[in-house]
Design an enzyme around this catalytic site. Sequence first.
Site, PDB file in Angstrom:
ATOM      1  N   VAL A  29       2.258  -8.985   5.246  1.00 27.60           N
ATOM      2  CA  VAL A  29       3.270  -8.532   5.958  1.00 27.60           C
ATOM      3  C   VAL A  29       2.998  -6.717   6.140  1.00 27.60           C
ATOM      4  O   VAL A  29       2.142  -6.172   5.473  1.00 27.60           O
ATOM      5  CB  VAL A  29       4.461  -8.345   4.769  1.00 27.60           C
ATOM      6  CG1 VAL A  29       5.526  -7.592   5.056  1.00 27.60           C
ATOM      7  CG2 VAL A  29       4.781  -9.797   4.308  1.00 27.60           C
ATOM      8  N   SER A  62      14.769   1.113   5.556  1.00 30.35           N
ATOM      9  CA  SER A  62      15.543   0.139   6.128  1.00 30.35           C
ATOM     10  C   SER A  62      15.515   0.437   7.680  1.00 30.35           C
ATOM     11  O   SER A  62      15.583  -0.540   8.693  1.00 30.35           O
ATOM     12  CB  SER A  62      16.873  -0.210   5.858  1.00 30.35           C
ATOM     13  OG  SER A  62      16.954  -0.878   4.592  1.00 30.35           O
ATOM     14  N   TYR A 101       3.185  -8.198   0.236  1.00 30.03           N
ATOM     15  CA  TYR A 101       2.438  -9.443   0.395  1.00 30.03           C
ATOM     16  C   TYR A 101       1.321  -9.030   1.495  1.00 30.03           C
ATOM     17  O   TYR A 101       1.685  -8.564   2.240  1.00 30.03           O
ATOM     18  CB  TYR A 101       3.353 -10.467   0.842  1.00 30.03           C
ATOM     19  CG  TYR A 101       4.287 -11.071  -0.170  1.00 30.03           C
ATOM     20  CD1 TYR A 101       5.757 -10.926   0.238  1.00 30.03           C
ATOM     21  CD2 TYR A 101       3.787 -11.443  -1.366  1.00 30.03           C
ATOM     22  CE1 TYR A 101       6.614 -11.180  -0.717  1.00 30.03           C
ATOM     23  CE2 TYR A 101       4.881 -11.738  -2.611  1.00 30.03           C
ATOM     24  CZ  TYR A 101       6.214 -11.612  -2.123  1.00 30.03           C
ATOM     25  OH  TYR A 101       7.026 -12.082  -2.958  1.00 30.03           O
ATOM     26  N   ASP A 111      21.760   6.208  28.287  1.00 25.89           N
ATOM     27  CA  ASP A 111      22.816   5.813  27.190  1.00 25.89           C
ATOM     28  C   ASP A 111      23.109   7.536  26.345  1.00 25.89           C
ATOM     29  O   ASP A 111      22.395   8.163  26.366  1.00 25.89           O
ATOM     30  CB  ASP A 111      22.138   4.974  25.812  1.00 25.89           C
ATOM     31  CG  ASP A 111      21.318   3.980  26.559  1.00 25.89           C
ATOM     32  OD1 ASP A 111      20.322   3.996  26.915  1.00 25.89           O
ATOM     33  OD2 ASP A 111      22.232   2.686  26.663  1.00 25.89           O
ATOM     34  N   HIS A 116      24.809  -2.562   7.405  1.00 25.32           N
ATOM     35  CA  HIS A 116      23.163  -2.492   7.376  1.00 25.32           C
ATOM     36  C   HIS A 116      22.540  -3.464   8.406  1.00 25.32           C
ATOM     37  O   HIS A 116      21.695  -2.859   9.286  1.00 25.32           O
ATOM     38  CB  HIS A 116      22.917  -2.690   6.051  1.00 25.32           C
ATOM     39  CG  HIS A 116      21.505  -2.714   5.895  1.00 25.32           C
ATOM     40  ND1 HIS A 116      20.296  -3.684   6.098  1.00 25.32           N
ATOM     41  CD2 HIS A 116      20.603  -1.593   5.197  1.00 25.32           C
ATOM     42  CE1 HIS A 116      19.270  -3.120   5.849  1.00 25.32           C
ATOM     43  NE2 HIS A 116      19.434  -2.177   5.306  1.00 25.32           N
ATOM     44  N   PRO A 170      29.081  -4.412  21.840  1.00 22.15           N
ATOM     45  CA  PRO A 170      28.440  -4.287  23.292  1.00 22.15           C
ATOM     46  C   PRO A 170      27.068  -3.853  23.478  1.00 22.15           C
ATOM     47  O   PRO A 170      26.573  -4.343  24.496  1.00 22.15           O
ATOM     48  CB  PRO A 170      29.385  -2.928  23.737  1.00 22.15           C
ATOM     49  CG  PRO A 170      30.614  -2.748  22.725  1.00 22.15           C
ATOM     50  CD  PRO A 170      30.179  -3.273  21.350  1.00 22.15           C
ATOM     51  N   ASN A 210      22.320   1.186  29.617  1.00 22.87           N
ATOM     52  CA  ASN A 210      23.486   0.476  29.886  1.00 22.87           C
ATOM     53  C   ASN A 210      24.701   1.435  29.821  1.00 22.87           C
ATOM     54  O   ASN A 210      25.901   0.763  29.816  1.00 22.87           O
ATOM     55  CB  ASN A 210      23.960  -0.821  28.907  1.00 22.87           C
ATOM     56  CG  ASN A 210      23.965  -0.296  27.380  1.00 22.87           C
ATOM     57  OD1 ASN A 210      23.535   0.987  27.139  1.00 22.87           O
ATOM     58  ND2 ASN A 210      24.577  -1.111  26.602  1.00 22.87           N
TER      59      ASN A 210
END
Lengths: 164, 517
Positions: B308, B355, B305, B132, B196, B174, B210
């Site tokens: 998690v 994130s 929690y 890649d 996001h 893709p 790929n």
Amino acid sequence: MCSLLPHMRASNVVFLIAGLCLAPAVAGPAAHTGDQGVRIELRLNKPAYTATEPVEIMLMLSNPTSTAATFQFPTGQMFDFLVTRQGKLIWQWSYGRAFTQAFTRLTLSPGESRVFNERWDQRDVQGRYVPAGEYEMLAVFPTDVGLVPRAGADGPQVRFQIVN
Amino acid sequence: MTRTLRRAGWTPLVLSVLLLVGCTSGSGLIGVPSPGPGGPSGPPPLPSSDAGLADHVPQQIVIGVQPNTDIHRIATSVGGTVTREIKELRSVTVRFPQPTSIVDNIRKLQAMAGVRYAEPNYLYQLFGTPNDPFFSSKQWGPQEIGAPSAWDITKGSPNAVVAVLDSALDGTHPEFSGKVLTGNNCEGGPTTAVAHGTHVAGIAAALGNNGIGIAGVNWNAGILPIQVCNTSGACANSDIACGIIFGATFATLNSVRVVENLSLGGPGYAQQIKDAVDFALQSGVLVIASSGNDGKSTVLFPAGYPGVMAVGASTPANGRATFSTYGPHLSVIAPGVDIYSTIPGASYTLMSGTSMAAPHVAGVAALILALSPGLTPTQVRSQIERTATHLGSSAFDPQFGWGLVNAAAALGALAPNNYGQVQITVQDTLGLVGGADVVLWVGTASCLGLTQEVQTAQTSFGPPPTTAPPLGVASFNAVPVGSYCATASTTTEMGTTAAPLAVAAGTLTTATVTISP
């Protein structure tokens, strides 16, 4: 207004009627502050609501300057609304919500505006309908890392009523 | 990045002439391993045809000869032309002008006097480096967590799925070709793909090798898109709970393993989401969430929690990103600064935040499950935590959790499970009590003077759902090994365990609390 008309020039009457026609559809209480020259305006649709009637909230960001204004937020949350009564927090828009945890950027080009519309259903944080009385709504623009919106933070604030 | 060469397509072998010690002269037995147990490894036996050879340069053979052997004559005798000679090694590379059987020519050469060895000109590849184009130029996350080494063990499996609970993602990108499963829109709003969710999915599971874009941490994992956030990045608690349940149900209905990634958070504890997480764990689903971007020791949820995995963000220098939320609930950290990944429109961009960190770990968790699909969620979690690269303190450090996730080590020997399960039954004079609040505390002698609350739960009113505990039982699914006491209370009654409970790895510990006015 009828008693005023005979005493007004025709041109003034035209301007008055035109002004009324161009008055914003959302005609409740409004207030504004600024950040980087951007006008931050909070407006409600009505000054007074009956019990359980939804409160329509509009937050408008306007850039009247000649340069772009960019704001960075630590998460996907770009605003918050707080309802208080006599200084006590009754409802907070972000309560019961989570936000994406990536830095988010909002850019307003010169002359550009961005509008956020939300609604409060008159339930407090426990889900109970609130009683009649005087209330305040504060809009918060949380661009600072670590800022937790809270009553008393800087931002446009309006008063409104809930009537029986 | 340190590069390690290996023979493409073969199990590990000792390389090259330098390691062939004590070979007999002209015996032609090079390529046939010595008989007997425990002998040194050597070249593999010749296959019956060229099809059985590992990747090699076509029409070429490498020949090594004994001293005082005319190597050029030998090369010519099989119709080849010498293209390279390394005199110091007494070896040549020979090229055949026409396609010919490499295996047959090797056998001929091996039978000739003076030939030490004859072998294909094998092709070696850089260790796990994908093709890649942005992998080396724009990405640093997979490299930092040892993903290239991990890819040599497994590149993932379609049966170990990463569920992306997020905004709508661009399933037509893709980099997601052939791997996007049919998910669910719990948020109910427009399914307009935004950056996001697309970015998060790419970090975890973009196709690797790929020839385009980036390499995700997990090349073969399926992607299960579950929309729980709107296009602005706001996610209602009830939509999140819906998403967690959907992912867990999907796992059960389709007999696949699912890792749920939640790159979202908020300050409010929601019992509905806590219950959904417990349901997911009971269904064999590991839930991973971003720790948050407030830069403080704050517990945000769902990261907070107990069941998690909370993931913080690391920098390219292996520090904690200044915006990354930390604390005793932190599990591990992973790259979260300037992460290059997919966005709608077949494009890519840089984004930062916890994130971006969480999907690195989700991708690793799915790699573990591809290799060992029978592991429980807490076993996978323990494996990641126990094999993380320690930063700061030698063990757990609230700034870094157990450390920087280490994909290669996580695919190694199974570490001891760090978690057990606890079930507390609450009863009073009338019988079993549903809806009682149960608290697990750090254990003390005779359970007196309890001060450190660890986890909380409520006793069940009895199933449904089918995974709910029986009436009067509070279930704790991921309790770190240790000693605990439990208290139970309703509005009118309360009680405490008489003695501490010992929670052992991978086991279920039970106790009963009798409450009274």
